[in-house]
Design an enzyme around this catalytic site. Structure first.
Site, PDB file in Angstrom:
ATOM      1  N   HIS A   5     105.578 -26.616 107.303  1.00 45.53           N
ATOM      2  CA  HIS A   5     106.064 -26.707 108.679  1.00 45.53           C
ATOM      3  C   HIS A   5     104.917 -26.250 109.587  1.00 45.53           C
ATOM      4  O   HIS A   5     104.082 -25.451 109.177  1.00 45.53           O
ATOM      5  CB  HIS A   5     107.264 -25.765 108.807  1.00 45.53           C
ATOM      6  CG  HIS A   5     108.035 -25.863 110.086  1.00 45.53           C
ATOM      7  ND1 HIS A   5     107.623 -25.244 111.235  1.00 45.53           N
ATOM      8  CD2 HIS A   5     109.205 -26.478 110.385  1.00 45.53           C
ATOM      9  CE1 HIS A   5     108.510 -25.476 112.186  1.00 45.53           C
ATOM     10  NE2 HIS A   5     109.478 -26.232 111.704  1.00 45.53           N
ATOM     11  N   ASP A  58     107.312 -19.086 102.531  1.00 49.67           N
ATOM     12  CA  ASP A  58     108.175 -19.456 103.655  1.00 49.67           C
ATOM     13  C   ASP A  58     109.520 -19.894 103.064  1.00 49.67           C
ATOM     14  O   ASP A  58     109.639 -20.997 102.533  1.00 49.67           O
ATOM     15  CB  ASP A  58     107.505 -20.581 104.450  1.00 49.67           C
ATOM     16  CG  ASP A  58     108.466 -21.275 105.417  1.00 49.67           C
ATOM     17  OD1 ASP A  58     109.646 -20.878 105.512  1.00 49.67           O
ATOM     18  OD2 ASP A  58     108.025 -22.235 106.078  1.00 49.67           O
ATOM     19  N   GLN A  73     114.014 -22.652 104.353  1.00 49.91           N
ATOM     20  CA  GLN A  73     114.914 -23.716 103.882  1.00 49.91           C
ATOM     21  C   GLN A  73     115.487 -23.422 102.505  1.00 49.91           C
ATOM     22  O   GLN A  73     116.374 -24.141 102.036  1.00 49.91           O
ATOM     23  CB  GLN A  73     114.165 -25.058 103.847  1.00 49.91           C
ATOM     24  CG  GLN A  73     113.647 -25.513 105.184  1.00 49.91           C
ATOM     25  CD  GLN A  73     114.752 -25.963 106.128  1.00 49.91           C
ATOM     26  OE1 GLN A  73     115.882 -26.242 105.718  1.00 49.91           O
ATOM     27  NE2 GLN A  73     114.438 -26.015 107.412  1.00 49.91           N
ATOM     28  N   LYS A  80     119.276 -20.501 109.957  1.00 51.34           N
ATOM     29  CA  LYS A  80     119.378 -21.567 108.960  1.00 51.34           C
ATOM     30  C   LYS A  80     120.274 -21.151 107.792  1.00 51.34           C
ATOM     31  O   LYS A  80     120.657 -21.976 106.979  1.00 51.34           O
ATOM     32  CB  LYS A  80     117.996 -21.946 108.449  1.00 51.34           C
ATOM     33  CG  LYS A  80     117.140 -22.611 109.538  1.00 51.34           C
ATOM     34  CD  LYS A  80     115.917 -23.253 108.948  1.00 51.34           C
ATOM     35  CE  LYS A  80     114.822 -23.465 109.964  1.00 51.34           C
ATOM     36  NZ  LYS A  80     115.117 -24.539 110.917  1.00 51.34           N
ATOM     37  N   CYS A  99     108.268 -31.225 112.967  1.00 57.92           N
ATOM     38  CA  CYS A  99     107.243 -30.166 112.945  1.00 57.92           C
ATOM     39  C   CYS A  99     106.452 -30.205 111.645  1.00 57.92           C
ATOM     40  O   CYS A  99     106.079 -29.154 111.099  1.00 57.92           O
ATOM     41  CB  CYS A  99     107.859 -28.787 113.165  1.00 57.92           C
ATOM     42  SG  CYS A  99     108.677 -28.608 114.744  1.00 57.92           S
TER      43      CYS A  99
END
Lengths: 412, 147
Positions: free
Chosen positions: A128, A205, A208, A231, A369
């Site tokens: 991202h 990261d 998600q 999220k 993104c």
């Protein structure tokens, strides 16, 4: 499929007032934009409202009882996060505004002091922008170089290229756990192992990954792990940076201000202990409390059952889109989350998005993104349906029906 | 479906698929880039002038049906117009895509974009080429955006 486990979509949907609303006077809306943000269960809304109603006060400041109550709830949320992601110590949980701020904190406070001219930061092409730009900025500041490992045509990380790019010049590795744009789940444990062989620290990261699977940061071995509350069914504006205590201890503060100091004099300032050293200013108290409620809710869910359900939704959507030869799926990794990105010959994703919206199907269109990733597929934009555990096969059918309307309008 | 048919009229679909004046003008006197950060659409416009009059205008780039058709029809309309006339036409066009008004007669074929007003998220798609053209006419170097 879901009946075989303890997982029930109907029970899940009952927890979300959003679905009650859309089954009322309005026709239902198929919300398939969960990789952008997730709907919130009632318990999260309640936790935020209760905090503001019953315990509005600042934290770590007053001796009065209201401040004590706000502090108790805020710090309880930290304990919930610690237990949920299996951090070793509660001081390793830093509240931030979200994944983006978490990455920037690590870039500036941990990585920047490590770097000299010619040193390298290694990332992947499926990051991202929030895991691209902070590294480009720190490279600009230090003369270091950002190396980007390529992805295969299926959208998987090219591990051979990755190994070749991991060299004695590599000073830091930052990698996305699960791609927001195409759903690929990366072999993060292996990536951490390879980096640690060279004594290089790793940021994962996890934005998600959190809504789809259990996370154990100690089993993963990640030095840093970043995610956003919104999220994972929590509020916006709150996120977490997990960092190993020995690394956080040695890092300078990211921002200066109140609450991050022990003592301030005209000539000398002593930083506060972890994690408060990294939490300058009044924090997002209600956000943290809401995130705590979201993770407590997640703990009650049969996530293995949810994963099977999401997989079935993914396979259903994939099969329905594959019936059309002029629809091309973008990202077909073997191991992926329930994200289905696609393009259609002769119809721009933005037009698909408008037509699906009229059909009451909410998807994301654009570059997500992740412009460098889309470049590797030779497209500027995609349409993306991203599923959460509360989505249904009826909603997948609505997506397919909407795509039939796209074809009708555009005469495909 | 009817609002969608108003938005995606045949003329728009036709120009979206086969944009006119979709070419480079070598040695153009005025050029500008346009960018819609929301969707990543990019456009580059070329203009040659004959005094105050637009002698030729063309564009390159990629975008959705609305933005491509808008750029295509725009180039057909403004060729031969003065800068002042072009600005006036844009005023009418912007009104057409944002307010419930009857199309001003000077808009001619551009009246086909009246359906855009029902889709506020798409107004930027319809106006990107206009912003870009006006930036080119002003001789500004900066990238025009819809923001």
């Amino acid at each position: 499929m879901s009946q075989a486990t303890g997982f029930s979509v109907d029970a899940i949907r009952n927890d979300f007032p959003f679905f009650a609303r859309s089954s009322g006077t309005e026709p239902p809306l198929a919300y398939l934009d969960n990789a952008a943000t997730a709907q919130k269960p009632q318990c999260v809304l309640d936790a935020v409202l209760d905090l503001y109603r019953d315990a509005t006060s600042n934290v770590h400041r007053g001796v009065h009882r209201l401040s004590a109550e706000a502090t108790r709830r805020y710090e309880n949320a930290r304990d919930i996060v610690q237990r949920y992601i299996h951090a070793h110590d509660r001081c390793e949980i830093v509240f931030t505004r979200g994944t983006t701020e978490s990455v920037n904190l690590v870039a500036q406070s941990y990585v920047r002091p490590l770097l000299g001219a010619g040193d390298e930061i290694l990332i992947t092409q499926m990051e991202h922008h929030s895991n691209f730009v902070p590294w480009q900025m720190v490279a600009e500041q230090t003369g270091a170089v950002v190396r980007v490992a390529p992805v295969t045509p299926q959208g998987e990380l090219d591990l051979d290229a990755w190994r070749a790019l991991l060299t004695e010049r590599t000073k830091f590795v930052s990698v996305v756990h699960t791609s927001n744009a195409i759903g690929t789940i990366n072999p993060v444990a292996e990536i951490v192992r390879l980096a640690h062989e060279r004594g290089v620290a790793v940021l994962v990261d996890g934005a998600q990954a959190m809504p789809h699977q259990r996370v154990d940061v100690q089993a993963l071995g990640a030095d840093f792990f970043a995610f956003s509350g919104h999220k994972v069914f929590g509020p916006t504006g709150i996120g977490v940076l997990y960092g190993k205590q020995e690394l956080l201890d040695d890092m300078p503060p990211y921002q200066g201000g109140g609450d991050m100091i022990k003592l301030v004099s005209l000539t000398n300032t002593v930083w506060n202990d972890l994690p408060y050293k990294f939490e300058a200013g009044t924090p997002n108290i209600a956000g943290a409390v809401g995130l705590g409620a979201a993770l407590e809710w997640m703990k009650t869910i049969d996530l293995d059952g949810a994963a099977l359900h999401e997989r079935a939704l993914h396979d259903d959507a994939t099969a329905r889109l594959r019936q059309w030869d002029d629809v091309r799926l973008i990202g077909t990794a073997a191991h992926k989350a329930a994200v289905v990105a696609f393009v259609m010959d002769g119809v721009h994703p933005h037009d698909i998005g408008t037509i699906l919206d009229q059909a009451r199907v909410a998807i994301r269109t654009g570059h997500h993104c992740a412009q460098p990733l889309l470049e590797s597929f030779g497209v500027h934009a995609t349409a993306r349906a991203s599923f959460a555990l509360y989505n249904t096969h009826e909603e997948v059918a609505a997506l397919a029906a909407g795509m039939a309307q796209v074809r009708e309008l555009f005469g495909a | 479906m009817s609002e969608l048919r108003d938005l995606y009229q045949q003329l728009i679909l036709d120009h979206g698929r086969k944009p006119r004046n979709f070419r480079v003008i070598e040695n153009a006197q005025r050029e500008a880039d346009g960018h819609n950060p929301l969707c990543g659409d990019r456009i580059h416009m070329f203009v040659t002038m004959d005094g105050e009059t637009i002698a030729d205008v063309s564009f390159q780039g990629q975008g959705c049906a609305i933005s491509t058709a808008s750029a295509s029809l725009l180039t057909q309309m403004v060729k031969g117009m003065t800068v002042a006339q072009t600005k006036e036409l844009f005023g009418h066009f912007r009104e057409l895509v944002t307010k419930p008004v009857e199309p001003h007669e000077s808009l001619e074929k551009l009246a086909v974009f009246s359906g855009v007003r029902e889709f506020p998220m798409r107004v930027k798609c319809a106006t990107l080429s206009w912003h870009t053209l006006l930036a080119a006419l002003k001789g500004e170097d900066k990238v025009a955006t819809t923001e």
